[in-house]
Design an enzyme around this catalytic site. Structure first.
Site, PDB file in Angstrom:
ATOM      1  N   ASP A  73       5.258 113.133  19.514  1.00 21.63           N
ATOM      2  CA  ASP A  73       4.205 113.323  20.632  1.00 21.63           C
ATOM      3  C   ASP A  73       4.165 114.479  21.074  1.00 21.63           C
ATOM      4  O   ASP A  73       5.385 115.123  21.166  1.00 21.63           O
ATOM      5  CB  ASP A  73       4.239 112.152  21.465  1.00 21.63           C
ATOM      6  N   ASP A 126       2.287 115.784  24.707  1.00 18.38           N
ATOM      7  CA  ASP A 126       2.272 115.764  26.091  1.00 18.38           C
ATOM      8  C   ASP A 126       3.123 114.472  26.508  1.00 18.38           C
ATOM      9  O   ASP A 126       2.913 113.172  26.300  1.00 18.38           O
ATOM     10  CB  ASP A 126       0.805 115.438  26.360  1.00 18.38           C
TER      11      ASP A 126
END
Ligand code: XBP
Ligand code: MG
Length: 264
Positions: free
Chosen positions: A15, A17
């Site tokens: 991922d 953020d």
């Protein structure tokens, strides 16, 4: 007959953020506020409000949610939101280019050791593709985007996290099974997205997500850690100060080659 063979780690799916870097509080949030001011909107997302708004993933979706649920009226059309969000993206990329948003501890180390070991690297994120390029190039250096075999980002899928679509896309494009991959996520929405695609997941929480439920994760830690900055594993096997490839291989070998189970 039931399959009982253990899974072997072939790919790390990151991922972006909150996982690669703490991009929300002093990154995306500031860029949203810059765009609001430039569009003459007297909206300001403070740190606390932004924490609540993070429940909705995706910048355009977050703006829509804000006016529907917090303001209770539709001020901007979807076309206005798209224009406003494009300006927000420019402001965010400028912030990344200023070099003020570093990678979280251990991220560079882990990516480099995965490359040395010949593992596949991939990205599964809700954010806009240019944001991924800007973050990687301004932290890991020019050309680092090419280290990742698949960059699955933003509107490439219609249902964003917590829907599993973005992970399904990564699996399709890498040609790997869910059990050959390990996802690294920082939030409940990201964790659900990964596990609902059957991908075993390690969570590195941050200040915005530390209170969330991560019960489906194989391990939970405050960050990936470094020799001089040990991490605190709060669930799963203990680590010797930092999360390394042998640790992640061990995690994946705790899972078995069988169908994904669905978590709601
Ligand atoms: C990240 C997000 C993103 C960013 C904003 O979620 O929710 O929406 O906050 O990016 P995740 P955009 O880490 O789970 O992928 O404004 O470009 O959508
Ligand atoms: Mg995240």
């Amino acid at each position: 007959m039931a399959h009982t063979a253990k899974n072997t780690l072939e790919c790390l799916i990151f991922d972006v953020d909150g996982t690669l870097a703490d991009t929300e509080r002093n990154g995306h949030r500031l860029a949203f506020n810059t765009a609001f001011a430039e569009y003459g909107l007297n909206w300001h997302w403070d740190e606390r409000l932004y924490g609540d708004l993070l429940a909705v993933t995706g910048g355009k979706e977050r703006i829509r949610h804000y006016q529907d649920k917090f303001l209770g009226k539709r001020i901007l059309s979807d076309a206005d939101i798209a224009r406003l969000h494009a300006r927000k993206t420019e402001a965010y990329v400028q912030l990344l280019q200023s070099g003020k948003i570093p990678l979280r501890p251990g991220v560079k180390r882990l990516i480099e050791s995965a490359r040395e070991a010949g593992l596949t690297l991939a990205i599964a994120t809700t954010t806009t593709p240019v944001n991924v390029t800007a973050l990687l190039e301004n932290t890991l250096g020019p050309g680092s985007i090419d280290w990742f075999q698949v960059i699955a980002a933003g509107d490439i899928v219609s249902a964003k996290k917590p829907a599993p679509d973005i992970y399904h896309l990564v699996l399709k494009e890498t040609g790997l099974t869910a059990g050959q991959c390990l996802a690294l996520e920082d939030s409940r929405a990201g964790l659900l997205s990964a596990v609902n695609a059957g991908v075993p997941t390690l969570v590195t929480f941050n200040a915005y997500t530390r209170q969330q439920d991560f019960s489906e994760a194989l391990a939970v830690t405050d960050h990936l850690g470094e020799v001089d900055n040990p991490c605190q594993v709060t669930a799963g096997p203990t680590a010797q100060g930092y999360i390394d490839l042998p640790y992640l291989k061990r995690l994946v070998s705790m899972t078995f080659q069988q169908g994904a189970h669905h978590v709601c």
